[in-house]
Design an enzyme around this catalytic site. Structure first.
Site, PDB file in Angstrom:
ATOM      1  N   GLU A  68     -60.098 -24.653 -34.599  1.00 24.49           N
ATOM      2  CA  GLU A  68     -59.855 -24.953 -36.144  1.00 24.49           C
ATOM      3  C   GLU A  68     -60.742 -26.184 -36.439  1.00 24.49           C
ATOM      4  OE1 GLU A  68     -56.352 -25.604 -39.558  1.00 24.49           O
ATOM      5  OE2 GLU A  68     -55.715 -25.779 -37.321  1.00 24.49           O
ATOM      6  N   LYS A  88     -46.757 -29.180 -38.350  1.00 26.35           N
ATOM      7  CA  LYS A  88     -46.164 -28.791 -37.177  1.00 26.35           C
ATOM      8  C   LYS A  88     -45.541 -29.873 -36.074  1.00 26.35           C
ATOM      9  CE  LYS A  88     -47.984 -24.043 -37.751  1.00 26.35           C
ATOM     10  NZ  LYS A  88     -48.939 -24.362 -38.747  1.00 26.35           N
ATOM     11  N   HIS A 144     -43.364 -24.926 -34.997  1.00 25.57           N
ATOM     12  CA  HIS A 144     -43.989 -23.967 -35.590  1.00 25.57           C
ATOM     13  C   HIS A 144     -43.046 -22.903 -36.145  1.00 25.57           C
ATOM     14  CE1 HIS A 144     -46.585 -20.942 -36.740  1.00 25.57           C
ATOM     15  NE2 HIS A 144     -47.625 -20.855 -35.562  1.00 25.57           N
ATOM     16  N   PHE A 174     -51.220 -14.409 -34.621  1.00 29.28           N
ATOM     17  CA  PHE A 174     -51.597 -13.298 -33.683  1.00 29.28           C
ATOM     18  C   PHE A 174     -52.323 -12.024 -34.147  1.00 29.28           C
ATOM     19  CE2 PHE A 174     -48.119 -14.817 -30.419  1.00 29.28           C
ATOM     20  CZ  PHE A 174     -48.919 -15.936 -30.048  1.00 29.28           C
TER      21      PHE A 174
END
Length: 412
Positions: free
Chosen positions: A313, A334, A339, A398
């Site tokens: 990221e 987070k 999360h 995912f």
């Protein structure tokens, strides 16, 4: 193109029941992570999570109905209650067909699934409730909300892993821009701190095992990060077409200006090398908003506290913003909430909106050891007071599914 503004916020998180307590904790840099209390986590490699505490479903839902809903629906209903009250919105018969409900959830009613599977094993098929399926399936979160408030427009559930509620907000945004809706209730909910939920992520070796120091376990972008921390909760935002909001005299927090979505087509869990999918997603959101990238002040990063996600990221942000990346403030909330999986994008959307409306940038806590691969300004440990013109919120999931939302200060 029709403009879309935010007029109401609601949340139930590991940091508090309601937006006020949650935001106060965020600016105070407090962690919501502790040892799991919902069940005995002994024997699991990870025994910590960010649980919601002090939440009483019956405060927001009739007692009889509470028994017919999974906990993730309880959280969704409560966050919607807060958001609708905050917006001062009433849905009458004339407005009802123009109001959509868009929700995101990654795993839905996992608590219910485990509960009734155990009941079946112990006492057979007669123990399966007739409400088992309506409690379990993910789309009953927006379904129950629509029933409660009489929203008769599109009623949609997105299930795109950790990008689910960000995608829900983006698709609701598009529905208003296209003229399908005048009002959209959009958000996400997740309640998957269960033995199977925890066990599955433990088996993947995706979670932090810093069990002896829970509040320091989620440490995005820090060199010593060792995995994410599961969280639970919900958030709801009320979006309205600008002229509709003006006519009813609504308070406007911010404007949603752009939405991007992309896919990595790379791996079932790992992000694409160099954050290639994230690069395209951020660019799509910026181009959609027709905003100069140098006017963006903060990014609420996906920032999961996993080794590859945080590194890629960071690379993606530098690719998209070039020299301006060094001037950006990149927060990962987070670090405090854990999360929230499918609810993460909605909760972080609330934080992005509040950053703009209040001129406050959340910190990334537990940032103590810099990582050479993560070399941006992550607002370490202490919140900042600063005017925010535009805030970009990143959500990556995912399967290589990505969503980005670009919020801006409302200027009339």
């Amino acid at each position: 193109m029709r403009r879309v503004v935010v007029t109401g916020l609601g949340a139930v998180t590991p940091l508090g029941v309601g937006v006020g307590p949650t935001w106060e904790a965020i600016l105070g840099g407090r962690s919501g992570v502790g040892r799991i209390t919902k069940f005995d986590p002994s024997g699991f490699s990870t025994t910590i999570a960010a649980e919601v505490n002090g939440f009483v479903p019956e405060d927001y839902i009739d007692r009889k109905e509470v028994k017919r809903m999974d906990p993730f629906i309880h959280l969704a209903m409560a966050s919607t209650h807060f958001a609708m009250s905050d917006a001062g919105l009433t849905i009458d018969e004339k407005l009802a067909p123009r109001v959509g409900v868009y929700m995101g959830s990654g795993l839905g009613g996992l608590t219910t699934l485990e509960r009734y599977h155990q009941a079946y094993l112990e006492e057979g098929v007669r123990k399966i409730s007739p409400f088992f399926i309506p409690m379990l399936i993910s789309n009953l979160a927006p379904g129950q909300i629509a029933i409660r408030y009489g929203a008769k427009g599109p009623n949609i559930l997105t299930s795109t892993a950790c990008a689910a509620s960000s995608h829900a907000i983006g698709e609701g945004f598009e529905a208003i821009r296209r003229g399908v809706c005048d009002v959209v209730l959009a958000g996400g909910s997740e309640a998957t701190i269960t033995p199977m939920g925890l066990g599955g992520f433990c088996a993947m070796k995706a979670l932090s095992t810093r069990n002896d120091d829970p509040t320091a376990a989620s440490r995005p972008f820090d060199k010593d990060r060792d995995g994410f921390v599961m969280g639970e909760g919900a958030a709801m935002l009320i979006f309205e077409e600008l002229e509709f909001a003006r006519k009813r005299g609504a308070r406007i927090y911010a404007e949603l200006c752009g939405y991007g979505a992309s896919g990595d087509a790379h791996h079932v869990t790992a992000p694409a090398p160099g954050g290639e999918g994230a690069v395209r997603c951020m660019r799509f959101a910026i181009e959609d908003a027709r905003v100069d990238p140098e006017k963006i002040d903060i990014i609420n990063a996906h920032g999961t506290s996993t080794p590859y996600n945080d590194m890629f990221e960071t690379i993606a942000i530098k690719t998209v913003f070039g020299d301006h990346a060094r001037k950006l403030m990149v927060s990962s909330t987070k670090s405090m909430t854990g999360h929230l999986l499918g609810a993460a994008g909605a909760v972080e959307g609330v934080f992005s909106v509040l950053s703009i409306s209040e001129g406050a940038v959340p910190p990334t806590i537990n940032y103590t050891t810099p990582d050479p691969d993560c070399d941006l300004d992550y607002v370490p440990n202490t919140a900042r007071r600063k005017e925010v013109r535009y805030a970009l919120s990143n959500s990556f999931g995912f399967g290589g599914t990505n969503s980005c939302l670009l919020f801006g200060k409302f200027t009339g």
